[in-house]
Design a protein around this motif. Sequence first.
Motif, PDB file in Angstrom:
ATOM      1  N   TRP A  45      36.764  47.672  43.073  1.00  0.00           N
ATOM      2  CA  TRP A  45      35.101  46.863  42.836  1.00  0.00           C
ATOM      3  C   TRP A  45      34.384  47.705  43.286  1.00  0.00           C
ATOM      4  O   TRP A  45      34.384  48.745  44.213  1.00  0.00           O
ATOM      5  CB  TRP A  45      35.323  45.686  43.847  1.00  0.00           C
ATOM      6  CG  TRP A  45      34.320  45.070  43.672  1.00  0.00           C
ATOM      7  CD1 TRP A  45      33.069  45.125  44.799  1.00  0.00           C
ATOM      8  CD2 TRP A  45      33.694  44.026  42.891  1.00  0.00           C
ATOM      9  NE1 TRP A  45      32.166  44.150  44.315  1.00  0.00           N
ATOM     10  CE2 TRP A  45      32.487  43.574  43.320  1.00  0.00           C
ATOM     11  CE3 TRP A  45      34.375  43.525  41.860  1.00  0.00           C
ATOM     12  CZ2 TRP A  45      31.713  42.554  42.438  1.00  0.00           C
ATOM     13  CZ3 TRP A  45      33.678  42.622  41.129  1.00  0.00           C
ATOM     14  CH2 TRP A  45      32.469  42.058  41.488  1.00  0.00           C
TER      15      TRP A  45
ATOM     16  N   GLY B 142      30.701  45.124  40.224  1.00  0.00           N
ATOM     17  CA  GLY B 142      30.913  44.405  39.266  1.00  0.00           C
ATOM     18  C   GLY B 142      30.376  44.925  37.869  1.00  0.00           C
ATOM     19  O   GLY B 142      30.509  43.976  36.976  1.00  0.00           O
TER      20      GLY B 142
ATOM     21  N   ALA C  63      35.826  43.228  36.039  1.00  0.00           N
ATOM     22  CA  ALA C  63      36.376  41.704  35.492  1.00  0.00           C
ATOM     23  C   ALA C  63      37.244  41.927  34.244  1.00  0.00           C
ATOM     24  O   ALA C  63      38.244  41.230  34.306  1.00  0.00           O
ATOM     25  CB  ALA C  63      35.327  40.888  35.296  1.00  0.00           C
TER      26      ALA C  63
ATOM     27  N   GLU D   8      36.751  34.981  45.312  1.00  0.00           N
ATOM     28  CA  GLU D   8      36.221  33.914  44.360  1.00  0.00           C
ATOM     29  C   GLU D   8      36.634  34.167  43.146  1.00  0.00           C
ATOM     30  O   GLU D   8      37.214  33.341  42.024  1.00  0.00           O
ATOM     31  CB  GLU D   8      35.126  33.316  44.660  1.00  0.00           C
ATOM     32  CG  GLU D   8      34.868  32.204  45.714  1.00  0.00           C
ATOM     33  CD  GLU D   8      35.730  31.005  45.277  1.00  0.00           C
ATOM     34  OE1 GLU D   8      35.795  30.552  44.340  1.00  0.00           O
ATOM     35  OE2 GLU D   8      36.251  30.318  46.132  1.00  0.00           O
ATOM     36  N   GLU D   9      35.792  35.282  42.548  1.00  0.00           N
ATOM     37  CA  GLU D   9      35.960  35.464  41.226  1.00  0.00           C
ATOM     38  C   GLU D   9      37.408  36.005  40.826  1.00  0.00           C
ATOM     39  O   GLU D   9      37.683  35.825  39.588  1.00  0.00           O
ATOM     40  CB  GLU D   9      34.718  36.811  41.108  1.00  0.00           C
ATOM     41  CG  GLU D   9      34.947  37.332  39.514  1.00  0.00           C
ATOM     42  CD  GLU D   9      34.343  36.391  38.544  1.00  0.00           C
ATOM     43  OE1 GLU D   9      34.169  35.246  38.718  1.00  0.00           O
ATOM     44  OE2 GLU D   9      33.929  36.981  37.461  1.00  0.00           O
TER      45      GLU D   9
ATOM     46  N   ARG E  59      39.240  32.888  40.015  1.00  0.00           N
ATOM     47  CA  ARG E  59      38.715  32.323  38.658  1.00  0.00           C
ATOM     48  C   ARG E  59      39.385  33.178  37.496  1.00  0.00           C
ATOM     49  O   ARG E  59      40.072  32.389  36.627  1.00  0.00           O
ATOM     50  CB  ARG E  59      37.381  32.406  38.660  1.00  0.00           C
ATOM     51  CG  ARG E  59      36.967  31.577  37.552  1.00  0.00           C
ATOM     52  CD  ARG E  59      35.198  31.744  37.076  1.00  0.00           C
ATOM     53  NE  ARG E  59      35.044  33.285  36.675  1.00  0.00           N
ATOM     54  CZ  ARG E  59      35.301  33.607  35.556  1.00  0.00           C
ATOM     55  NH1 ARG E  59      35.666  32.937  34.501  1.00  0.00           N
ATOM     56  NH2 ARG E  59      35.054  34.876  35.203  1.00  0.00           N
ATOM     57  N   ILE E  60      39.461  34.158  37.644  1.00  0.00           N
ATOM     58  CA  ILE E  60      40.304  35.169  36.615  1.00  0.00           C
ATOM     59  C   ILE E  60      41.593  34.899  36.487  1.00  0.00           C
ATOM     60  O   ILE E  60      42.067  34.967  35.492  1.00  0.00           O
ATOM     61  CB  ILE E  60      39.676  36.576  36.876  1.00  0.00           C
ATOM     62  CG1 ILE E  60      38.205  36.779  36.568  1.00  0.00           C
ATOM     63  CG2 ILE E  60      40.573  37.577  36.076  1.00  0.00           C
ATOM     64  CD1 ILE E  60      37.762  38.275  37.002  1.00  0.00           C
TER      65      ILE E  60
ATOM     66  N   HIS F  44      40.253  26.919  41.902  1.00  0.00           N
ATOM     67  CA  HIS F  44      40.206  27.150  40.478  1.00  0.00           C
ATOM     68  C   HIS F  44      41.171  26.412  39.609  1.00  0.00           C
ATOM     69  O   HIS F  44      41.128  26.186  38.367  1.00  0.00           O
ATOM     70  CB  HIS F  44      40.027  28.606  40.302  1.00  0.00           C
ATOM     71  CG  HIS F  44      38.712  29.186  40.648  1.00  0.00           C
ATOM     72  ND1 HIS F  44      37.646  28.884  40.097  1.00  0.00           N
ATOM     73  CD2 HIS F  44      38.211  29.683  42.106  1.00  0.00           C
ATOM     74  CE1 HIS F  44      36.734  29.517  40.667  1.00  0.00           C
ATOM     75  NE2 HIS F  44      37.069  29.911  41.589  1.00  0.00           N
TER      76      HIS F  44
END
Length: 177
Positions: A89, A92, A97, A134-135, A138-139, A170
């Motif tokens: 990371w 972003g 992603a 969190e992201e 979701r992914i 999610h």
Amino acid sequence: MPDAGRMVTIEVVQGDITRQAVDAVVTAANESLLGGGGVDGAVHRAAGPRLAEAGARVAPCAPGDAIATPAFDLPPPVQHVIHTVGPVWEGGGRGEADVLVSCYRRSLEVADELGVRSVAFPAIATGVHGFPVEEAARIAVTAVAAADTDVALVRLVAFDPETHAALTDHLHRHLTG
Ligand code: AR6
């Protein structure tokens, strides 16, 4: 006859990925496939030193790609370790992603090549690599749900309660649309 299509069942658990009764376990590796800290350290300890030897023979693995080896000393029914390299990371804006989506997609393609029916994933890139939980959750859910795969069961394994809550949330959102 309408084709019912293939449906992957996604489940979320909290626990240790080395103790999952699945056909293949995914590890969040680095490009050398020689092992490291975090989940990769746990997988290498459980599989024994032959895992790093096998990794060295097939390395390097680029970020977003996945490569399989035998699971060696991991307990049955685990037969394969799928090594994938997540993004580091950097805020972003550097395609992190997309690389993470590719980790899930490529791991499931490799699983299909192996002919396995059940696969356990850790929360790739959310530890040392610093991807926001969190992201990443979701992914994980959306990439697995969108995959065109013969794998019947994908188990998303959270090590900590925060990751477990994010994945559960999610998955629930995905299932309730
Ligand atoms: N079972 C399931 N999940 C675990 C376990 C376990 N036994 N142990 C840790 N986790 P990380 P990354 C969780 O750092 O961010 C290595 O050195 C952990 O809590 O393992 O992709 C590699 O060799 C976190 O939620 O992977 C690479 O160099 C998640 O697994 C680098 O770290 C991922 O954290 C990869 O970093």
